[in-house]
Write a protein that holds these residues in place. Structure first.
Motif, short mmCIF file in Angstrom:
data_model
loop_
_atom_site.label_atom_id
_atom_site.label_comp_id
_atom_site.label_asym_id
_atom_site.label_seq_id
_atom_site.Cartn_x
_atom_site.Cartn_y
_atom_site.Cartn_z
N ALA A 1 0.54 -1.47 -0.16
CA ALA A 1 0.23 0.20 0.22
C ALA A 1 0.68 1.28 0.39
O ALA A 1 0.53 2.05 -0.44
N GLY A 2 1.77 1.06 0.74
CA GLY A 2 3.11 2.53 0.01
C GLY A 2 2.84 2.76 1.94
O GLY A 2 3.75 3.66 2.55
N ILE A 3 2.20 2.06 2.96
CA ILE A 3 2.79 2.49 4.29
C ILE A 3 3.76 2.08 4.70
O ILE A 3 4.59 1.01 4.55
N ASN A 4 4.61 2.96 5.54
CA ASN A 4 6.22 2.63 6.69
C ASN A 4 6.08 2.05 7.10
O ASN A 4 6.66 2.49 8.14
N ILE A 5 5.45 0.74 7.06
CA ILE A 5 5.17 -0.27 8.56
C ILE A 5 7.08 -0.53 8.19
O ILE A 5 7.59 -0.78 7.40
N SER A 6 7.63 -0.73 9.00
CA SER A 6 9.02 -1.06 9.70
C SER A 6 9.52 -2.30 10.50
O SER A 6 10.64 -3.15 9.86
N GLY A 7 8.21 -3.00 10.40
CA GLY A 7 8.66 -4.45 11.41
C GLY A 7 6.80 -4.56 12.05
O GLY A 7 6.13 -4.30 12.66
N ILE A 8 7.53 -6.13 13.05
CA ILE A 8 6.12 -6.68 13.36
C ILE A 8 7.46 -7.62 14.27
O ILE A 8 8.31 -7.77 13.84
N ASN A 9 6.69 -7.42 14.92
CA ASN A 9 7.21 -9.36 16.47
C ASN A 9 5.82 -9.53 16.94
O ASN A 9 4.60 -8.63 17.58
N GLY A 10 5.59 -10.51 17.29
CA GLY A 10 5.00 -11.26 18.01
C GLY A 10 5.86 -10.73 19.92
O GLY A 10 6.41 -10.57 20.20
N GLU A 11 3.68 -10.59 20.33
CA GLU A 11 4.04 -10.04 21.79
C GLU A 11 4.23 -11.07 23.24
O GLU A 11 3.77 -11.62 23.02
N VAL A 12 4.07 -10.43 23.94
CA VAL A 12 4.75 -10.96 25.52
C VAL A 12 3.04 -11.65 25.40
O VAL A 12 3.45 -13.25 25.94
N MET A 13 1.53 -11.63 25.59
CA MET A 13 0.56 -12.74 25.84
C MET A 13 0.10 -13.06 24.18
O MET A 13 0.51 -12.98 23.37
N PRO A 14 -0.29 -14.16 24.71
CA PRO A 14 -0.07 -15.38 23.34
C PRO A 14 -1.35 -14.91 22.54
O PRO A 14 -2.19 -14.40 22.90
N GLY A 15 -1.34 -14.73 21.31
CA GLY A 15 -2.41 -14.58 20.19
C GLY A 15 -2.08 -12.43 20.65
O GLY A 15 -2.89 -11.82 19.76
N GLN A 16 -1.23 -12.24 21.05
CA GLN A 16 -1.30 -10.53 20.30
C GLN A 16 -0.05 -10.14 20.21
O GLN A 16 1.32 -11.49 20.26
N TRP A 17 -0.09 -8.88 19.21
CA TRP A 17 0.91 -8.95 17.91
C TRP A 17 1.82 -7.11 18.37
O TRP A 17 0.86 -6.88 18.40
N GLU A 18 2.43 -7.06 17.32
CA GLU A 18 2.58 -6.19 16.77
C GLU A 18 3.40 -5.37 15.58
O GLU A 18 3.77 -6.14 15.16
N PHE A 19 2.98 -4.50 15.12
CA PHE A 19 3.72 -3.76 14.07
C PHE A 19 4.22 -2.57 14.36
O PHE A 19 3.47 -1.67 15.27
N GLN A 20 4.94 -1.66 13.85
CA GLN A 20 5.66 -0.56 13.59
C GLN A 20 4.98 0.14 12.21
O GLN A 20 5.77 -0.22 11.55
N VAL A 21 4.92 1.56 12.67
CA VAL A 21 4.67 2.23 11.60
C VAL A 21 5.88 3.60 11.67
O VAL A 21 5.82 4.10 12.88
N GLY A 22 6.38 3.59 11.00
CA GLY A 22 7.57 4.75 10.86
C GLY A 22 9.41 4.45 10.69
O GLY A 22 9.28 3.14 10.11
N PRO A 23 10.19 4.91 10.51
CA PRO A 23 9.61 6.65 11.00
C PRO A 23 9.18 8.00 9.43
O PRO A 23 9.43 7.35 8.20
N SER A 24 8.25 8.32 10.46
CA SER A 24 6.98 8.89 9.22
C SER A 24 6.93 10.27 9.44
O SER A 24 6.95 11.09 11.40
N VAL A 25 6.94 11.07 8.92
CA VAL A 25 7.04 12.74 9.42
C VAL A 25 5.66 13.43 9.50
O VAL A 25 5.23 13.64 8.81
N GLY A 26 4.93 14.10 10.52
CA GLY A 26 4.14 14.87 10.38
C GLY A 26 3.37 13.85 10.09
O GLY A 26 2.74 12.77 10.88
N ILE A 27 1.65 15.08 9.62
CA ILE A 27 0.65 13.69 10.10
C ILE A 27 1.11 13.01 8.94
O ILE A 27 -0.07 12.01 9.45
N SER A 28 1.17 12.35 8.35
CA SER A 28 1.44 11.25 7.37
C SER A 28 1.21 9.91 8.14
O SER A 28 1.28 9.04 8.02
N ALA A 29 2.36 10.50 9.97
CA ALA A 29 2.22 9.65 10.47
C ALA A 29 1.04 8.52 11.07
O ALA A 29 0.82 7.79 10.87
#
Length: 253
Positions: A182-210
């Motif tokens: 899509a063109g989103i500046n997604i920089s990574g993903i990882n599994g989180e502490v609780m099972p079934g929980q995840w995280e994605f990271q957006v950025g670095p993005s500038v200003g309102i685009s974040a």
């Protein structure tokens, strides 16, 4: 005989210059996302060249029934990973017919701040770490958890691998690739502490685009979980007790 999957995957560019634009906006709760699609005569790359559109704000908790029209102003364009081709996703904010931002439109004031010359000179970088929980559709209990029960204690799940530790990775990876498409500046993903929980990271993005990128990344995740038949929750504490919460940690430079 064509299958449903054949029709969904039709390449419109083979027969027409017309495209489909999916207009996205934030609903009345401030967390729910809404969208609807319209046909355009051809590809568009500048959001300010897109037509404004309207919707029934009384059905989204954003306007009274006797004066329900709300106007969508296109603000950002992304490639559509679902329809692909020249089709687009359009992040919008919402206004009254008189041109006033409605109360749930937080983007309007944010855009004024980020466009101020003093702020532009700072080149504000943001990195947002969005945590979320994947829930079983019918019982709203995390995927990978026994129905009505609990998994083993937290510890092995954070960035874990294996069928007994990582639940929903196909959804997570699909979301990762769809955001990149899509063109989103997604920089990574990882599994989180609780099972079934995840995280994605957006950025670095500038200003309102974040903000635009984060909301469209959430939209894409909601659409993918819809296809997968699971529910995504951004609840900061989806499971009570000694289980990890979920946030959207914001880094600034």
């Amino acid at each position: 005989m064509a299958l449903l999957s054949d029709l969904i995957n039709l390449n419109l560019s083979d027969t027409t210059e017309k495209i489909i634009a999916e207009y996205i906006w934030i609903g009345g709760s401030g967390m729910d996302l809404r969208s609807k699609a319209r046909t355009l005569s051809g590809p568009v790359s500048d959001p300010h060249k897109l037509p404004k559109w309207n919707y029934d704000g009384s059905s989204t908790g954003q306007a009274p029934g006797e004066d329900s029209e709300v106007i969508l102003y296109p603000q950002a364009i992304f490639k559509d990973p679902f329809r692909r081709g020249n089709n687009i996703l359009v992040m919008c904010d919402a206004y009254t017919p008189a041109g006033e931002p409605i109360p749930t439109n937080k983007r309007h004031n944010a855009a004024k701040i980020f466009s101020h010359p003093d702020v532009l000179a700072e080149e504000t970088w943001y990195g947002i770490e969005q945590e979320y929980t994947l829930l079983q559709n019918t019982v709203k209990w995390p995927i990978g958890w026994p129905l009505g029960g609990y998994p083993g204690p937290q510890g092995p799940y954070y960035c874990g691998i294996g069928a007994d530790k990582a639940f929903g990775r196909d959804i997570v990876d699909s979301h990762y690739k769809a955001c990149l498409y899509a063109g989103i500046n997604i920089s990574g993903i990882n599994g989180e502490v609780m099972p079934g929980q995840w995280e994605f990271q957006v950025g670095p993005s500038v200003g309102i685009s974040a903000g635009d990128e984060l909301w469209v990344a959430r939209y894409i995740l909601e659409r993918i979980t819809e296809i997968a038949g699971v529910v995504v929750s951004f609840d900061p504490k989806p499971i009570q007790g000694d289980w990890n919460g979920a946030g959207a940690h914001t880094n600034y430079r």
